[in-house]
Design a protein around this motif. Structure first.
Motif, mmCIF file in Angstrom:
data_model
loop_
_atom_site.group_PDB
_atom_site.id
_atom_site.type_symbol
_atom_site.label_atom_id
_atom_site.label_comp_id
_atom_site.label_asym_id
_atom_site.label_seq_id
_atom_site.Cartn_x
_atom_site.Cartn_y
_atom_site.Cartn_z
ATOM 1 N N ARG A 9 46.759 34.110 40.070
ATOM 2 C CA ARG A 9 46.002 33.995 41.308
ATOM 3 C C ARG A 9 46.848 34.443 42.485
ATOM 4 O O ARG A 9 48.077 34.366 42.451
ATOM 5 N N THR A 16 41.946 34.690 45.396
ATOM 6 C CA THR A 16 41.473 35.449 44.236
ATOM 7 C C THR A 16 42.194 34.992 42.973
ATOM 8 O O THR A 16 43.405 34.757 42.995
ATOM 9 N N CYS A 58 33.567 32.292 36.831
ATOM 10 C CA CYS A 58 34.660 31.806 37.658
ATOM 11 C C CYS A 58 34.284 30.418 38.182
ATOM 12 O O CYS A 58 33.107 30.153 38.490
ATOM 13 N N TYR A 98 42.595 36.026 38.772
ATOM 14 C CA TYR A 98 42.465 37.140 37.838
ATOM 15 C C TYR A 98 42.536 36.623 36.400
ATOM 16 O O TYR A 98 43.169 35.608 36.129
ATOM 17 N N GLN A 101 43.553 38.637 32.963
ATOM 18 C CA GLN A 101 43.913 39.823 32.193
ATOM 19 C C GLN A 101 43.653 39.520 30.729
ATOM 20 O O GLN A 101 44.242 38.582 30.178
ATOM 21 N N SER A 156 38.269 39.738 37.977
ATOM 22 C CA SER A 156 38.701 39.225 39.277
ATOM 23 C C SER A 156 37.607 38.331 39.836
ATOM 24 O O SER A 156 36.420 38.547 39.576
ATOM 25 N N CYS A 157 38.021 37.364 40.620
ATOM 26 C CA CYS A 157 37.069 36.464 41.273
ATOM 27 C C CYS A 157 37.648 36.096 42.629
ATOM 28 O O CYS A 157 38.760 35.561 42.709
ATOM 29 N N THR A 158 36.867 36.365 43.675
ATOM 30 C CA THR A 158 37.311 36.087 45.042
ATOM 31 C C THR A 158 36.414 35.044 45.688
ATOM 32 O O THR A 158 35.188 35.152 45.617
ATOM 33 N N ARG A 181 40.256 43.442 32.893
ATOM 34 C CA ARG A 181 40.793 42.529 33.888
ATOM 35 C C ARG A 181 39.652 42.045 34.774
ATOM 36 O O ARG A 181 38.984 42.840 35.423
ATOM 37 N N GLU A 231 32.564 37.513 41.120
ATOM 38 C CA GLU A 231 33.357 38.046 40.012
ATOM 39 C C GLU A 231 33.148 39.545 39.881
ATOM 40 O O GLU A 231 32.099 40.074 40.268
#
Length: 120
Positions: free
Chosen positions: A71, A77, A95, A79, A81, A21-23, A19, A6
């Motif tokens: 996503r 990934t 995540c 997201y 927001q 993010s998580c990949t 925002r 994350e």
């Protein structure tokens, strides 16, 4: 195995935006649901928002209309927001995903968490 990393947490004033993010990485056949959970200090971890591989979303009542989950399947990934942030949104955000991998098959995974702090 699947690793979830994350980013995007931090300190923001009430009314502001962030925002997350998580990949996902690893040997992955497919990812089904990707979600965000949060855990405020001293409280349980609860679902914030989730999204299926087909794009269907669900939200906690407390964030509906302020947060948007999305996503990118090609980038693996998800997201989040977050707009109109409130002090009560302060929490560690995690995540989560369910995925199919060659080694384990179907399993669920958690990220390490990212801190979001909203000041009043």
């Amino acid at each position: 195995q699947v690793q979830l990393v994350e980013s995007g947490g931090g300190l923001v004033q009430a009314g502001g935006s962030l925002r997350l993010s998580c990949t996902a990485s690893g040997s992955i056949f497919s990812i089904d649901v990707m979600s965000w959970y949060r855990q405020p200090p001293g409280k349980q971890r609860d679902l914030v928002a989730g999204i299926t591989s087909g794009g269907r979303t669900n939200y906690a009542d407390s964030v509906r209309g302020r947060f948007t989950i999305s996503r990118d399947n090609a980038k693996k990934t998800v997201y989040l927001q977050m707009n109109s942030l409130k002090p009560e949104d302060t929490a560690v955000y995690y995540c989560y995903c369910t995925a199919h991998t060659p080694s384990i098959g179907y399993a669920h995974y958690w990220g390490q968490g990212t801190q979001v702090t909203v000041s009043s």
